[in-house]
Design an enzyme around this catalytic site. Structure first.
Site, mmCIF file in Angstrom:
data_model
loop_
_atom_site.group_PDB
_atom_site.id
_atom_site.type_symbol
_atom_site.label_atom_id
_atom_site.label_comp_id
_atom_site.label_asym_id
_atom_site.label_seq_id
_atom_site.Cartn_x
_atom_site.Cartn_y
_atom_site.Cartn_z
ATOM 1 N N HIS A 122 -15.606 62.784 19.197
ATOM 2 C CA HIS A 122 -15.427 61.474 19.450
ATOM 3 C C HIS A 122 -16.793 62.041 20.308
ATOM 4 O O HIS A 122 -16.387 62.504 21.187
ATOM 5 C CB HIS A 122 -15.160 60.453 19.608
ATOM 6 N N ASP A 199 -6.867 63.513 20.884
ATOM 7 C CA ASP A 199 -7.637 62.494 21.109
ATOM 8 C C ASP A 199 -6.888 61.027 19.904
ATOM 9 O O ASP A 199 -7.429 61.348 18.700
ATOM 10 C CB ASP A 199 -8.919 62.487 21.197
ATOM 11 N N GLN A 202 -8.408 56.962 16.967
ATOM 12 C CA GLN A 202 -8.024 56.401 15.679
ATOM 13 C C GLN A 202 -7.056 56.535 14.469
ATOM 14 O O GLN A 202 -6.437 55.911 13.487
ATOM 15 C CB GLN A 202 -9.505 57.318 14.728
ATOM 16 N N LYS A 225 -7.795 48.928 19.802
ATOM 17 C CA LYS A 225 -8.174 49.959 18.304
ATOM 18 C C LYS A 225 -6.945 49.791 17.991
ATOM 19 O O LYS A 225 -6.559 50.150 16.682
ATOM 20 C CB LYS A 225 -8.654 50.854 18.568
ATOM 21 N N CYS A 363 -20.917 57.890 17.801
ATOM 22 C CA CYS A 363 -20.656 58.817 18.930
ATOM 23 C C CYS A 363 -20.424 60.402 18.471
ATOM 24 O O CYS A 363 -19.353 60.208 19.130
ATOM 25 C CB CYS A 363 -19.283 57.668 19.882
HETATM 26 N N1 PMP Z 1 -11.839 58.517 20.367
HETATM 27 C C1 PMP Z 1 -12.286 58.194 18.989
HETATM 28 C C2 PMP Z 1 -11.984 58.429 17.661
HETATM 29 C C3 PMP Z 1 -13.058 56.876 19.133
HETATM 30 O O1 PMP Z 1 -12.832 56.609 17.793
HETATM 31 C C4 PMP Z 1 -13.016 56.421 20.653
HETATM 32 C C5 PMP Z 1 -13.382 54.439 20.175
HETATM 33 N N2 PMP Z 1 -14.719 54.189 18.799
HETATM 34 C C6 PMP Z 1 -13.377 56.636 21.042
HETATM 35 C C7 PMP Z 1 -12.542 58.195 21.563
HETATM 36 C C8 PMP Z 1 -13.344 55.987 22.579
HETATM 37 O O2 PMP Z 1 -12.453 54.855 23.323
HETATM 38 P P1 PMP Z 1 -13.082 53.645 24.080
HETATM 39 O O3 PMP Z 1 -14.333 53.101 23.890
HETATM 40 O O4 PMP Z 1 -11.568 52.762 24.225
HETATM 41 O O5 PMP Z 1 -12.611 54.641 25.288
#
Ligand code: PMP
Length: 408
Positions: A122, A199, A202, A225, A363
């Site tokens: 991401h 990270d 997910q 999440k 993203c």
């Molecule tokens: N990493 C991953 C794999 C994600 O799916 C997301 C959220 N889509 C994020 C980071 C960012 O998370 P947040 O917007 O809650 O900071």
């Protein structure tokens, strides 16, 4: 597991639809999960009955708020099997946790250092490293993927041999649902002498996360999440690593002593938690953990995997659908396109039938460009989804394909 009883705990999924022909079919939990009533209740109770700032008041209300925040830290510690409670740092989300790392590790970096980053990551696990590299004149290099869109093992080894300083991986891809075998990868990263950052945004709602067994140095995730509120997240790190981390934010709460001739910082975890924390959200996160731990992981995982299989089979049976990296051990999400059609058209037509999925680059532009796509559709699951949701989605997609191909 009583699935109807689980679903009934989510007020939004049971709301009365107004001015819409179809009830909501929510298949975008990878973007954010819906919240059970217990999480909403815990936050509401806090604001109605217990609101006070933490760590400062000499009065009972403040002491109770402080105790609730610290109890939530203990709960997170147990949930992710952290060795020490001071290893659990509250942030505002995965993005902030990863930025805290990219700032905090800066003093340990030198010109020419190498940072390896998962190509499927991401943007929150790419851009902070690029910014860090710009500031320190280090280099970011992507970790290549193989034909299955998983990390390429040989390339991983070859890049590790270049002695990187940091290796940043995703646990589960937010686009494809593919899983990195973190425990195996971190062993190799450690042997190469690098710091491993994972990270877990997910993974946290879908896989059992035991940070000690995973063996990474840092693990980041978001409350929203995992059925908790937005605005709260966690940065977990090994104590020795967190100790070396420079604080990205400075100010109140994180100091030991302040004077105009110099300031000393406090101890972990507060050293990395400047300012008033998101108190109600931290309390909501504890309620989300209570919600999640009611279920035997093996059972909820098996249930989600059955739904994912139903999705995969349904999509695979449609000749117009191009499925991406749909491996049997993927978790939570599935990506696809309708051949020759724009993903946004697909999403808009599904929306007209009450189906909420996500369409776009998710993203993850570097991954999209590796896949030679400008975007795709993603269906993702939560614990409240059921076979009817999947069946409704598949039927609506058939309808969408018919409409789109009629047009052309
Ligand atoms: N990493 C991953 C794999 C994600 O799916 C997301 C959220 N889509 C994020 C980071 C960012 O998370 P947040 O917007 O809650 O900071």
């Amino acid at each position: 597991m009583n699935h109807a009883a689980i679903r009934s705990q989510f007020p939004l999924l049971n709301r009365q639809q107004e001015e819409q022909d179809y009830p909501l079919c929510y298949l975008d939990s990878a973007a954010t999960a819906q919240k059970p009533a217990s999480v909403l209740q815990a936050m509401d109770d806090f604001y109605r009955q217990h609101n006070a700032n933490v760590h400062r008041g000499a009065y009972q209300l403040s002491a109770a708020a402080t105790a609730a925040v610290e109890a939530s830290r203990d709960k997170v510690q147990r949930f992710i099997h952290a060795a020490h409670r001071q290893e659990v740092i509250f942030s505002h989300g995965t993005t902030e946790s990863l930025n805290m790392l990219a700032y905090g590790l800066e003093p340990q970096l030198q010109v020419g250092d190498l940072i390896l980053v998962d190509s499927a990551a991401h943007h929150a696990n790419i851009v902070p490293w690029q910014q860090l590299a710009q500031r320190t004149r280090a280099h970011v290099q992507p970790l290549p993927l193989n034909d299955e869109l998983c990390l390429d093992d040989a390339a991983f080894n070859a890049l590790l041999a270049k002695r990187p300083k940091i290796v940043a991986l995703g646990h589960v891809s937010n686009v494809l649902g593919t899983v990195n075998d973190i425990a195996a990868l971190t062993q190799r990263i450690r042997a190469a002498g690098a710091i491993s950052v994972v990270d877990g945004a997910q993974a946290i709602a879908h896989l059992p996360v035991d940070v000690q067994a995973l063996g990474c140095d840092f693990y980041a995730f978001s409350g929203h999440k995992m059925y908790g509120p937005t605005g709260v997240g966690i940065l977990w790190g090994k104590l020795a690593q967190l100790d070396k981390l420079a604080p990205m934010l400075t100010g109140g709460e994180m100091i030991k002593h302040v004077s105009f001739s110099g300031t000393t910082f406090g101890a972990l975890p507060h050293r990395l938690e400047a300012g008033t924390p998101p108190i109600a959200e931290i309390i909501g996160l504890a309620a989300a953990i209570d919600f999640l731990i009611q279920f035997a992981h093996a059972q909820s995982h098996q249930y989600e995997q059955q739904l994912l299989q139903q999705l995969r089979d349904g999509l695979a049976a449609m000749p117009e659908v191009e499925l991406y990296a749909a491996h049997a051990n993927n978790v939570g999400a599935l990506a696809f396109n309708i051949r020759g059609e724009h993903h946004h058209d697909v999403g808009a037509l599904l929306d007209q039938q009450g189906i909420a999925i996500r369409c776009g680059h998710h993203c993850a532009m570097p991954l999209m460009s590796l896949m030679a796509l400008n975007g795709c559709c993603r269906v993702s699951l939560g614990i409240y989804n059921n076979e009817q949701d999947v069946a409704r989605f598949l039927a609506a997609l058939q309808q969408t394909i018919a409409l789109l191909t009629e047009d052309t």
